[in-house]
Scaffold this active site. Structure first.
Site, PDB file in Angstrom:
ATOM      1  N   ASP A  82       0.266  -1.030  -0.202  1.00 23.78           N
ATOM      2  CA  ASP A  82       0.008  -0.326  -0.028  1.00 23.78           C
ATOM      3  C   ASP A  82       0.715   1.445   0.030  1.00 23.78           C
ATOM      4  O   ASP A  82       1.534   0.947   0.641  1.00 23.78           O
ATOM      5  CB  ASP A  82      -0.742  -0.389   1.328  1.00 23.78           C
ATOM      6  N   GLY A 180      -6.305   8.178   8.490  1.00 23.57           N
ATOM      7  CA  GLY A 180      -6.735   8.594  10.201  1.00 23.57           C
ATOM      8  C   GLY A 180      -8.433   8.618  10.203  1.00 23.57           C
ATOM      9  O   GLY A 180      -9.469   8.284   9.541  1.00 23.57           O
TER      10      GLY A 180
HETATM   11  P1  13P Z   1      -7.781   4.133   6.725  1.00 19.58           P
HETATM   12  O1  13P Z   1      -6.460   4.728   7.737  1.00 19.58           O
HETATM   13  O2  13P Z   1      -8.559   5.720   6.867  1.00 19.58           O
HETATM   14  O3  13P Z   1      -9.129   3.372   7.132  1.00 19.58           O
HETATM   15  O4  13P Z   1      -7.747   4.342   5.640  1.00 19.58           O
HETATM   16  C1  13P Z   1      -6.533   3.435   5.225  1.00 19.58           C
HETATM   17  C2  13P Z   1      -5.525   3.304   3.229  1.00 19.58           C
HETATM   18  O5  13P Z   1      -6.563   4.285   3.341  1.00 19.58           O
HETATM   19  C3  13P Z   1      -4.975   2.558   3.438  1.00 19.58           C
HETATM   20  O6  13P Z   1      -4.342   3.059   2.100  1.00 19.58           O
END
Ligand code: 13P
Length: 283
Positions: A82, A180
């Site tokens: 990611d 977040g």
């Molecule tokens: P959140 O941490 O806001 O759930 O988002 C996760 C995300 O988009 C990882 O790429």
């Protein structure tokens, strides 16, 4: 499992009106909890390591663990990198059997973004690895990224141009979601999402899942989102559960006893998100 299989999973999700949820893990305990939850829900999922996790554990160990887990899973499970800001880390993960990677060069101008995406595409394609890119920006402050400006909204012509020049496999779009926790209710620009979805055939990804209300997630799926990223609520449930369980049992607790309780709490959150994405029973 390879990127071609993911392509099919995303197409099936698009046709079936659901999204593939992608959950961020930090180590083997939340990894195992996420996979168990998906197996119990009969859901196809993605499981993602962000660059901090890859740096801490190593692309080799993450890759080996991911590969073994994908082979063993009773549901389609896709291990993903990611938000890599580095082409080199994408290359490392590709070599270490990740079937899917994201290159996030959205902080650069479009031309530079396209250049980085093409570099990763060249590394990925010989291994049939799926590549996700990003146009527009994901707002907020989280370990997956940090963008505070007002200039986050994806431009339709940028999405069209990036896809045309890279043939990337999936595309994260900036429509107002944030990494977040949100302050107040998230304001997603559904109109722009719909316009991008009409302009390109590429599967679309929504980041910043934590805190988006269920009805907004489902509306976004209806308007073209095929993959939904969730991270913060996993990390926070993990850490808060460790603290609560340690407080309950006191000193000298045994790791596996603590983790069996922690895992159940993570599984509840994961199952809720799988249902929000309407991916339950779709394996
Ligand atoms: P959140 O941490 O806001 O759930 O988002 C996760 C995300 O988009 C990882 O790429």
């Amino acid at each position: 499992m390879d990127g071609l299989t993911l392509k099919k999973l995303l197409k099936k999700a698009d046709e079936g009106g659901y999204a593939i949820p992608s959950f961020n893990y930090s180590d083997i305990w939340d990894f195992m909890a996420i996979v168990e939850a998906a197996e119990e829900e009969g859901a196809p999922i993605m499981i993602a390591s962000n660059p901090l996790v890859v740096k801490a554990i190593g692309a080799d160990c993450c890759g080996a663990f991911g590969e073994a887990a994908m082979a063993r899973a009773k549901i389609p499970l896709v291990h993903h990198l990611d938000h890599s800001f580095s082409v080199e880390m994408c290359g490392d993960c590709i070599k270490n059997h990740y079937p899917s990677v994201m290159i996030d060069a959205s902080k650069y101008d479009l031309e530079t973004n396209i250049k980085y995406v093409n570099e990763v595409m060249a590394l990925a394609k010989p291994y049939h690895v799926h590549v996700e890119a990003e146009v527009g920006k994901i707002k907020g402050k989280g370990i997956e990224g940090d963008f505070k400006g007002g200039d986050f909204l994806v431009q339709v012509e940028d999405a069209v141009e990036l896809v045309k020049q890279t043939n990337v496999d999936s595309l994260a779009v900036g429509i107002g979601s944030a990494h977040g926790f949100y302050q107040g209710k998230p304001q997603l620009n559904f109109e722009r999402l719909e316009q991008v979805n009409k302009a390109i055939d590429t599967p679309l990804v929504l980041h910043g899942g934590t805190g988006i209300p269920r009805e907004d997630v489902q509306k976004a799926i209806k308007l073209g989102i095929n993959k939904m990223n969730v991270g913060t609520i996993i990390h926070c449930t993990y850490m808060n559960s460790v603290r609560a369980e340690l407080n309950r049992v006191g000193d000298n607790a045994y790791t596996l006893d603590v983790m069996s309780v922690v895992k159940e709490n993570i599984k509840k959150v994961v199952k809720e998100w799988i249902r929000t994405c309407m991916a339950d029973g779709k394996a």
